[in-house]
Design an enzyme around this catalytic site. Structure first.
Site, PDB file in Angstrom:
ATOM      1  CD  GLU A  64     -15.356  50.187  50.771  1.00  0.00           C
ATOM      2  OE1 GLU A  64     -16.546  50.094  51.394  1.00  0.00           O
ATOM      3  OE2 GLU A  64     -15.200  49.204  49.780  1.00  0.00           O
ATOM      4  CD  GLU A  75      -5.086  45.750  44.643  1.00  0.00           C
ATOM      5  OE1 GLU A  75      -5.681  46.613  45.537  1.00  0.00           O
ATOM      6  OE2 GLU A  75      -5.717  44.581  44.165  1.00  0.00           O
ATOM      7  CB  CYS A 115      -4.824  48.564  41.212  1.00  0.00           C
ATOM      8  SG  CYS A 115      -5.538  49.003  42.852  1.00  0.00           S
TER       9      CYS A 115
HETATM   10  N1  THU Z   1     -10.670  46.936  45.669  1.00  0.00           N
HETATM   11  C1  THU Z   1      -9.326  46.888  45.995  1.00  0.00           C
HETATM   12  O1  THU Z   1      -8.942  47.282  47.047  1.00  0.00           O
HETATM   13  N2  THU Z   1      -8.545  46.402  45.080  1.00  0.00           N
HETATM   14  C2  THU Z   1      -9.035  46.140  43.789  1.00  0.00           C
HETATM   15  O2  THU Z   1      -8.016  45.865  42.996  1.00  0.00           O
HETATM   16  C3  THU Z   1     -10.462  46.066  43.571  1.00  0.00           C
HETATM   17  C4  THU Z   1     -11.068  46.720  44.430  1.00  0.00           C
HETATM   18  C5  THU Z   1     -11.531  47.508  46.801  1.00  0.00           C
HETATM   19  C6  THU Z   1     -12.177  48.739  46.455  1.00  0.00           C
HETATM   20  C7  THU Z   1     -13.428  48.841  46.973  1.00  0.00           C
HETATM   21  O3  THU Z   1     -13.144  49.291  48.601  1.00  0.00           O
HETATM   22  C8  THU Z   1     -13.814  47.449  47.178  1.00  0.00           C
HETATM   23  O4  THU Z   1     -12.710  46.759  46.900  1.00  0.00           O
HETATM   24  C9  THU Z   1     -14.817  46.989  46.191  1.00  0.00           C
HETATM   25  O5  THU Z   1     -14.595  47.293  44.877  1.00  0.00           O
END
Ligand code: THU
Length: 160
Positions: A64, A75, A115
């Site tokens: 993030e 992913e 993703c």
């Molecule tokens: N996130 C993922 O890493 N993969 C996904 O398929 C859905 C969301 C992460 C993005 C963000 O850092 C957090 O989850 C909340 O959305």
């Protein structure tokens, strides 16, 4: 006008004990990656582990950023790394696990739309299905035999 129905098939396993053993080891890699995610804003950790046909396992987690859209999902972190390091390899399988500091994640948590689109690119490129297992922190695990099941009406290079 005619109605068009789109069907998709998923398989749901009750618990890790039910998974085929090649999926168990990959999911454990996803757990390890998940627990190292950098997610101070959402408190939602995601880990992804990818098995390539050359035997390599690549993992990634969400990263993030204070400028929220600059962050990246687990992913895509994993699959872009795999694509950049092993451009000739095919992706056999991906395992994904998500956990949250805010609430329990006990049901399968699927990859987000962006993703799915990114994974679709590699499935189309390699012309063979990518098997995807996804879950929360614990509980049921869903399996899709290919990314195509998760993204009907995919936008791909065939229209360009
Ligand atoms: N996130 C993922 O890493 N993969 C996904 O398929 C859905 C969301 C992460 C993005 C963000 O850092 C957090 O989850 C909340 O959305």
């Amino acid at each position: 006008m005619k109605e068009v129905k789109i069907e998709s098939t998923l398989y749901v396993y009750e618990a890790m004990e039910e998974l085929p053993k090649e999926a168990v080891s990959l999911m454990h890699k996803a757990f390890e990656a998940r627990d190292k995610a950098y997610a101070p804003y959402s408190n939602f950790n995601v880990g992804a582990a990818i098995l390539l046909d050359n035997g390599e396992v690549i993992t990634g987690n969400n990263q993030e950023n204070a400028s929220y859209p600059s962050g990246l999902c687990a992913e895509r972190t994993a699959i872009y790394y795999a694509g950049s390091q092993y451009p000739e390899a095919k992706v056999v399988r991906m395992a994904i696990s998500a956990s949250s500091k805010n609430k329990p994640t006990l049901s399968p948590i699927p990859p987000c739309g962006a993703c799915r689109q990114a994974i679709a690119e590699y499935e189309v490129k390699q012309a063979s299905p990518i098997e995807i297992y996804f879950m929360g922190k614990s509980g049921k695990i869903a399996k899709s035999e290919s990314l195509a099941n998760l993204l009907p009406l995919v936008f791909d290079k065939s229209v360009l």
